[in-house]
Structure formats: structure tokens, C-alpha cells
Design a protein around this motif. Structure first.
Motif, short mmCIF file in Angstrom:
data_model
loop_
_atom_site.label_atom_id
_atom_site.label_comp_id
_atom_site.label_asym_id
_atom_site.label_seq_id
_atom_site.Cartn_x
_atom_site.Cartn_y
_atom_site.Cartn_z
N THR A 97 0.83 -1.22 0.00
CA THR A 97 0.00 0.00 0.00
C THR A 97 0.86 1.27 0.00
OG1 THR A 97 -0.16 0.07 2.42
CG2 THR A 97 -1.84 -1.21 1.25
N ARG A 98 2.17 1.10 0.01
CA ARG A 98 3.13 2.22 -0.07
C ARG A 98 2.93 3.27 1.02
NH1 ARG A 98 3.52 3.18 -6.64
NH2 ARG A 98 3.99 1.02 -7.15
N PRO A 99 3.01 2.85 2.28
CA PRO A 99 2.91 3.83 3.37
C PRO A 99 4.19 4.67 3.43
CG PRO A 99 3.52 1.70 4.25
CD PRO A 99 3.25 1.48 2.78
N HIS A 100 4.13 5.79 4.15
CA HIS A 100 5.31 6.63 4.31
C HIS A 100 6.08 6.29 5.58
CE1 HIS A 100 3.41 8.87 1.08
NE2 HIS A 100 4.56 9.50 0.92
N GLY A 101 5.62 5.28 6.31
CA GLY A 101 6.32 4.85 7.50
C GLY A 101 5.60 3.69 8.16
N PHE A 102 6.32 2.99 9.05
CA PHE A 102 5.75 1.84 9.76
C PHE A 102 6.39 1.81 11.14
CE2 PHE A 102 4.82 -2.31 11.22
CZ PHE A 102 3.78 -2.81 10.45
N LEU A 103 5.60 1.98 12.19
CA LEU A 103 6.11 2.02 13.55
C LEU A 103 5.52 0.87 14.34
CD1 LEU A 103 7.93 3.81 15.31
CD2 LEU A 103 5.92 5.09 15.99
N VAL A 104 6.39 0.14 15.04
CA VAL A 104 5.96 -1.05 15.78
C VAL A 104 5.73 -0.69 17.25
CG1 VAL A 104 6.60 -3.38 16.48
CG2 VAL A 104 7.23 -2.56 14.21
N LYS A 105 4.56 -1.09 17.77
CA LYS A 105 4.25 -0.88 19.19
C LYS A 105 5.00 -1.93 20.03
CE LYS A 105 -0.62 0.20 18.20
NZ LYS A 105 -1.98 -0.30 18.43
N PRO A 106 5.41 -1.58 21.24
CA PRO A 106 5.40 -0.24 21.83
C PRO A 106 6.56 0.58 21.26
CG PRO A 106 6.39 -1.80 23.34
CD PRO A 106 5.92 -2.60 22.16
N PHE A 107 6.43 1.89 21.27
CA PHE A 107 7.47 2.74 20.71
C PHE A 107 7.68 3.95 21.63
CE2 PHE A 107 3.35 3.78 18.90
CZ PHE A 107 3.22 5.12 19.18
N ARG A 108 8.83 4.58 21.45
CA ARG A 108 9.14 5.78 22.22
C ARG A 108 8.58 7.00 21.50
NH1 ARG A 108 15.49 5.37 22.03
NH2 ARG A 108 14.84 5.13 19.85
N GLU A 109 8.31 8.06 22.25
CA GLU A 109 7.83 9.31 21.65
C GLU A 109 8.82 9.79 20.59
OE1 GLU A 109 6.31 13.72 23.18
OE2 GLU A 109 6.35 12.00 24.54
N LYS A 110 10.11 9.66 20.89
CA LYS A 110 11.15 10.08 19.96
C LYS A 110 11.02 9.34 18.62
CE LYS A 110 16.18 9.72 19.46
NZ LYS A 110 17.43 9.25 20.12
N ASP A 111 10.71 8.02 18.67
CA ASP A 111 10.57 7.23 17.45
C ASP A 111 9.43 7.74 16.57
OD1 ASP A 111 12.63 5.58 18.30
OD2 ASP A 111 11.27 4.16 19.27
N LEU A 112 8.35 8.15 17.21
CA LEU A 112 7.19 8.66 16.48
C LEU A 112 7.57 9.88 15.65
CD1 LEU A 112 4.12 8.84 15.86
CD2 LEU A 112 3.90 10.18 17.97
N PHE A 113 8.32 10.80 16.26
CA PHE A 113 8.64 12.05 15.57
C PHE A 113 9.75 11.88 14.54
CE2 PHE A 113 6.66 13.55 19.58
CZ PHE A 113 5.47 13.92 18.98
N ILE A 114 10.66 10.93 14.78
CA ILE A 114 11.63 10.60 13.73
C ILE A 114 10.88 10.10 12.50
CG2 ILE A 114 13.42 8.94 13.04
CD1 ILE A 114 14.49 9.07 15.90
#
Length: 454
Positions: A97-114
Motif C-alpha cells: 500500500t506504499r505507506p510513508h512509515g511503519f512504527l511497531v508498538k510499543p514505541f518511544r515518543e522520539k521514534d514517532l517524531f523521527i
């Protein structure tokens, strides 16, 4: 505070959604809504027209986050996945689906903004908003046959788009799909083309020497350091560094590499004065780095630094229509090089090539053609000696589709058996597979292959 854009959160766990909302608002984003299902998300999308959508993959109702991702892709609305699901099949479906990112839970706040910062930059690059100086538009430059024949039209277009920028590029694909060729094409079409492209085989770097190889050392830094050594990053100053098989780096090496990418400087071993560097980074791997990140083997922040502009190469078995062009190119190349007089591959021989699954991809095809050009006694190649015992990639065993690791393991085992367990040197498995011996040793260790054959 100036807002960074409107974000719609699609998440069916209230606590997670609430935490996300607070993080985003503190950072200057506007959260225009929270949807717990795809149905509610569709309504909020029409009402608020968000700049970004954050989507959990597993949602309440009949539709998943991937279903919504497909709709957003069609509507050209940028989105990112946030999910606890790291199943390989799910990751593959999500990537389509060509997303612009993929973040795996649990994650740090810093990871979200990177992730959001990198996603925003990806979007700007795709839209052609990168205003840094570069050469004439790469779209006006014709790529030679070894590039054009080796890659799909979509890949060639990505090369043309990204080459003029200084964007980091992550090239993924199976072994032998031509990742280094893509890196060289990007460098050749970039504004750094007159300067060196330094190639680093990360899988072949001895753990104890990674730091000195990449960053250099001062005279007297350790026993045997009789003179100052300039590392690979300094050698690539103002040019390009190609980090091949970057997924093989140890966790310690990943930390050091991340620091260099962030600070744009190196400190030589035994030194204390930072050396500024201006380097364009291209990395490549045959691993699924999303899965490596999810399972804790690859740093998330380094992954986002490297994969600003990802290019995924299609295996040869999925584009067999390119085989005649490639085979003809390699035949002419090695015929001229060896002055063998071979001028043609017969139609029946071409049909042989088309019927094979090419587990070693373009590299395997090239080596096969080179070998038969050398063995040819006339002006044409009428038949190819192709492996018959190899189960092609995607082969099924008991009705179960094999994973990429299983297929790679089977292919390495076949090469090891053919070489009687010999890895390096003439006639060794590394030579048969077209890989550096150290890279093959690394793969053997990772895949748990025992080097014992009867």
C-alpha cells in the motif's frame, strides 16, 4: 505555535489513541479526529481532509488498516502504519500500500517524531519539492542497457527522481538482483558523479575492525597502528558511500553509524577531533529490515535515517520478459571480452532460460552466460546446462509456501553440496553464488547451516 499539519488517528484502543493525541499536540500537530474503525475513518476523512493519517492495522469491524491504506493510496493521502503486528505476511501486505512509515508498538515518543519527520521529507522528495542544487534533470538522461535491462521501468523512474538529490536511499531485494548497479546508476546521475563512490561490504567487515575501517584511526591508536589511516567515510567526502548488506551490521556498529549520519562527522579511533564529512549515503540489504526492527535486530532510528527513499528490486523470476535482453547483453559482453566469436543464443536455448526460476537472479544469469560463452565451440549457444535439482524460489513443500529465509537457505545448501562443502576459493560455494566469501559465511551463520556434507 505554528502547527505542523492535521493528523487523523485510526486506532481502536482508547489509551493508545489518547497517548498518541497528546504526544502529537505537544509537538505542534493538530489532531483532527480519532476513529476506531475504517467506517468512522472514512467519515472523518471527508469532514477534515487531514494532511496525514496514522493507522493501526488490526481494527474493529469488517475492514483492516491495510484496507484503509489501499484506499488512501488511491486517493494520494499520505499515511503511516502503527501496529503491534510484526507477522511477515502482514508486513508484506502493508508494504504493497506504499505507506510513508511503519512504527511497531510499543514505541518511544522520539521514534514517532523521527518517523513523521522522515515521512514528511519522503513526501517532499516524491512531489519534487527538494530544491537543493543538482545536475540537469535526470529524466533527460538515458541509462545504459546494463541498467535499463536489469531493472523495471518503475525502478528506473525512481533512480531518475532520487539521483539529483542528496537523499539517503535504501535498496532492498534478493541477492543477485543488481543492488550495486542501482547504487552506481544513482551516483552516476547525481551532482557528485565526478567524485568517488566508496563501496563497503558490511557483511565482510570483521567485528573488531568495523570502527577503524569505516572511520579510520590515528597513528599509535592501538598496537600495530604504525600510521594514520583514513576511513571509508572520509574517503567518500563530497562523494557517495555505498553500504552493501547494511542489515549485517552488529548492534554496536549500528549505533556508531547512526551517530555519523546524525552529526555528519567522524572521530578517528585514537583521536578526539571530529572530522566533518559531506557524504551521500546509499545502503542495500537482502533482509526485510522492517522485520529485523520488529524483532530487535536492527535499530529503528537507523532504519528511518537510511530508508528516506526506498527502492525495492523485483526478482528475475517475476519479470522473465527481461531475460532475452539481459542474456543477449551478457553474451555480447563476454564474447567481446574473451574474443570467443559467439554471436547468438538460439531460440530453444532462450526458452530454457525462460523456464528456469533463477534463485540467484541476474547475477546467476550473468555467470551462466559467461561460463557458456567460454565453453562454446561455435558461433552460437544452443543449449544451457541448468541446475535441475534446485527448487525454485516460491517452491512449495507439502502445499506450504516457503519463506525467503527458507529459500535462501535451500539455495546456499545446494551450492555447498555442489562444492562438497567448500565455501571460499576456486570452485567454492561463494564463487558459484557470486558472493564474497565473508558474506556467505555470515549468511551460513545467520541461517544456522551446518558445514558438513557426505
Amino acid at each position: 505555535m505554528t502547527t505542523k499539519g492535521k493528523i487523523l488517528i485510526v486506532e481502536d484502543e482508547f489509551i493508545v489513541a489518547n497517548d498518541l493525541q497528546q504526544m502529537l499536540q505537544r509537538a505542534g500537530y493538530v489532531v483532527c479526529g480519532i476513529a476506531s474503525s475504517v467506517h468512522k475513518a472514512r467519515i472523518l476523512l471527508q469532514q477534515h481532509q487531514p494532511d496525514w493519517v496514522l493507522i493501526d492495522i488490526i481494527l474493529k469491524g469488517d475492514y483492516s488498516g491495510i484496507d484503509l491504506g489501499n484506499e488512501l493510496m488511491q486517493q494520494h493521502i499520505p499515511f503511516l502504519y502503527i501496529s503491534a503486528n510484526t507477522n511477515q505476511r502482514t508486513l508484506e501486505a502493508a508494504k504493497l500500500t506504499r505507506p510513508h512509515g511503519f512504527l511497531v508498538k510499543p514505541f518511544r515518543e522520539k521514534d514517532l517524531f523521527i518517523m513523521l519527520d522522515i515521512a514528511r521529507y519522503k513526501l517532499q522528495t516524491e512531489a519534487g519539492h527538494d530544491e537543493r542544487p543538482g545536475p540537469a534533470k535526470a529524466g533527460n538522461i538515458r541509462l545504459p542497457v546494463e541498467d535499463a535491462g536489469s531493472h523495471t521501468a518503475e525502478t528506473l523512474e525512481k533512480i531518475r527522481i532520487v539521483a539529483p538529490a542528496d537523499t539517503s536511499v535504501l535498496i532492498t531485494g534478493e541477492s543477485g538482483t543488481g543492488k550495486e548497479l542501482v547504487a552506481r546508476a544513482i551516483h552516476r546521475l547525481s551532482r557528485r558523479s565526478e567524485l568517488p563512490m566508496v563501496v563497503v561490504d558490511c557483511a565482510a567487515l570483521p567485528v573488531a575492525l568495523i570502527e577503524t575501517e569505516l572511520f579510520g584511526h590515528e597513528k599509535g591508536a592501538f598496537t600495530g597502528a604504525d600510521q594514520k589511516r583514513i576511513g571509508k567515510f572520509e574517503q567518500a567526502h563530497y562523494g557517495t558511500i555505498f553500504l552493501d548488506e547494511v542489515g549485517e551490521l552488529t548492534p554496536d556498529a549500528q549505533v556508531k553509524l547512526l551517530r555519523v549520519l546524525q552529526e555528519k562527522e567522524v572521530v578517528r579511533v585514537g583521536g578526539d577531533v571530529p572530522v566533518k564529512i559531506d557524504v551521500r549515503v546509499i545502503a542495500a540489504t537482502n533482509r526485510q529490515l522492517e522485520k529485523e526492527v520488529a524483532e530487535g535486530r536492527f535499530r529503528l532510528d537507523l532504519y528511518y535515517r537510511l530508508s528516506v527513499f526506498p527502492i525495492e528490486l523485483v526478482p528475475l523470476r517475476k519479470r522473465k520478459g527481461d531475460i532475452p535482453l539481459l542474456a543477449d547483453y551478457f553474451m555480447k559482453k563476454y564474447s567481446e571480452k574473451n574474443k570467443s566469436g559467439v554471436e547468438k543464443i538460439t531460440e530453444s536455448a532462450m526458452r530454457q532460460l525462460a523456464s528456469y526460476d533463477w534463485p540467484g537472479n541476474i547475477r546467476e544469469l550473468e555467470h551462466l552466460i559467461e561460463r557458456h560463452v567460454l565453453l562454446a565451440t561455435g558461433k552460437e549457444i544452443a543449449v544451457f546446462d541448468l541446475p535441475s535439482a534446485v527448487t525454485g524460489p516460491g517452491g512449495e513443500e507439502g502445499g506450504k509456501l516457503k519463506t525467503m529465509d527458507e529459500m535462501e537457505r535451500d539455495h546456499i545448501l545446494t551450492a555447498l553440496k555442489a562444492s562438497n562443502g567448500k565455501v571460499s576459493g576456486p570452485g567454492g560455494a561463494a564463487e558459484l553464488l557470486g558472493l564474497p566469501a565473508q558474506t556467505l559465511y555470515s549468511k551460513i551463520k545467520r541461517l544456522g547451516i551446518k558445514q558438513a556434507f557426505k
